[in-house]
Design an enzyme around this catalytic site. Sequence first.
Site, mmCIF file in Angstrom:
data_model
loop_
_atom_site.group_PDB
_atom_site.id
_atom_site.type_symbol
_atom_site.label_atom_id
_atom_site.label_comp_id
_atom_site.label_asym_id
_atom_site.label_seq_id
_atom_site.Cartn_x
_atom_site.Cartn_y
_atom_site.Cartn_z
ATOM 1 N N ASN A 1 36.820 7.046 0.780
ATOM 2 C CA ASN A 1 37.311 7.146 2.148
ATOM 3 C C ASN A 1 38.691 6.495 2.186
ATOM 4 O O ASN A 1 39.124 5.878 1.217
ATOM 5 C CB ASN A 1 36.334 6.516 3.154
ATOM 6 C CG ASN A 1 36.112 5.048 2.910
ATOM 7 O OD1 ASN A 1 37.051 4.278 2.712
ATOM 8 N ND2 ASN A 1 34.860 4.630 2.925
ATOM 9 N N GLY B 1 30.020 15.793 0.117
ATOM 10 C CA GLY B 1 28.932 15.001 0.676
ATOM 11 C C GLY B 1 29.081 14.889 2.173
ATOM 12 O O GLY B 1 29.114 15.888 2.894
ATOM 13 N N ASP C 1 24.739 10.964 -13.280
ATOM 14 C CA ASP C 1 25.375 9.861 -12.570
ATOM 15 C C ASP C 1 26.773 9.615 -13.136
ATOM 16 O O ASP C 1 26.921 9.157 -14.264
ATOM 17 C CB ASP C 1 24.491 8.618 -12.734
ATOM 18 C CG ASP C 1 25.026 7.381 -12.050
ATOM 19 O OD1 ASP C 1 26.148 7.407 -11.506
ATOM 20 O OD2 ASP C 1 24.310 6.366 -12.081
ATOM 21 N N ILE C 2 27.793 9.904 -12.342
ATOM 22 C CA ILE C 2 29.181 9.773 -12.797
ATOM 23 C C ILE C 2 29.501 8.348 -13.241
ATOM 24 O O ILE C 2 30.357 8.144 -14.091
ATOM 25 C CB ILE C 2 30.169 10.260 -11.710
ATOM 26 C CG1 ILE C 2 31.567 10.503 -12.309
ATOM 27 C CG2 ILE C 2 30.195 9.306 -10.520
ATOM 28 C CD1 ILE C 2 32.517 11.228 -11.375
ATOM 29 N N GLY D 1 27.375 7.546 -0.617
ATOM 30 C CA GLY D 1 27.423 8.568 -1.664
ATOM 31 C C GLY D 1 28.035 8.090 -2.964
ATOM 32 O O GLY D 1 27.783 6.975 -3.420
ATOM 33 N N VAL D 2 28.864 8.940 -3.553
ATOM 34 C CA VAL D 2 29.517 8.640 -4.825
ATOM 35 C C VAL D 2 30.374 7.381 -4.703
ATOM 36 O O VAL D 2 30.386 6.531 -5.595
ATOM 37 C CB VAL D 2 30.386 9.838 -5.287
ATOM 38 C CG1 VAL D 2 31.270 9.475 -6.459
ATOM 39 C CG2 VAL D 2 29.505 11.010 -5.654
ATOM 40 N N ASP D 3 31.081 7.255 -3.600
ATOM 41 C CA ASP D 3 31.955 6.103 -3.373
ATOM 42 C C ASP D 3 31.156 4.806 -3.459
ATOM 43 O O ASP D 3 31.530 3.870 -4.178
ATOM 44 C CB ASP D 3 32.619 6.261 -2.005
ATOM 45 C CG ASP D 3 33.720 5.251 -1.722
ATOM 46 O OD1 ASP D 3 34.224 4.609 -2.664
ATOM 47 O OD2 ASP D 3 34.084 5.120 -0.542
ATOM 48 N N SER E 1 34.667 15.719 -1.379
ATOM 49 C CA SER E 1 34.497 16.158 0.016
ATOM 50 C C SER E 1 33.208 16.919 0.292
ATOM 51 O O SER E 1 33.004 17.373 1.418
ATOM 52 C CB SER E 1 35.694 16.992 0.507
ATOM 53 O OG SER E 1 36.778 16.153 0.803
#
Length: 179
Positions: free
Chosen positions: A33, A128, A19-20, A41-43, A126
Amino acid sequence: MSQGDHSDLLARLSVWQGDITTLATDAIVNAANSSLLGGGGVDGAIHRAAGPQLRAFCATLGGCPAGEARLSPGFGLAARHVIHTVGPVWRGGAHGEATTLAACYRACFDIAHAQGLTTLAFPAISCGIFGFPFDAAATIAVRESMSALAARADLKVTLVAYDAAASQLYEQTIARFAT
């Protein structure tokens, strides 16, 4: 160090699976985005972990076009900063997607250099919901990271894999650059 000394560069490029949002680095990169106001997702994970202050701060940035990056504090994250970058949406590969993805990495490294940040962690930008093929994205990530590492002896880069398959592909891609 000579630019051709790959062993030093490879010692400063690592792959980590997990997990970043838990990494205590100078900056983690957010695959954002264009609104920078959070998403999936990550965002979404970064925005949830950082807390509502991140969304409020990002609202002051006026968004971000694909291929560029913006800096914010890390707020509730272990990382001191977040570098938000907007990768390309995959449309088959004939629409400049690879060039735009490479520009994302370069923009992140430019911000890191300007701010004196030396430890960065990147998700698979990009890959995901934007649909960029992971193998092609991994090659761009490693190539751009190696270039940045060659330019800065104090830089350390972590490529964060979301699963074991991604971790293995990153490792294989790095091994190709080592030869």
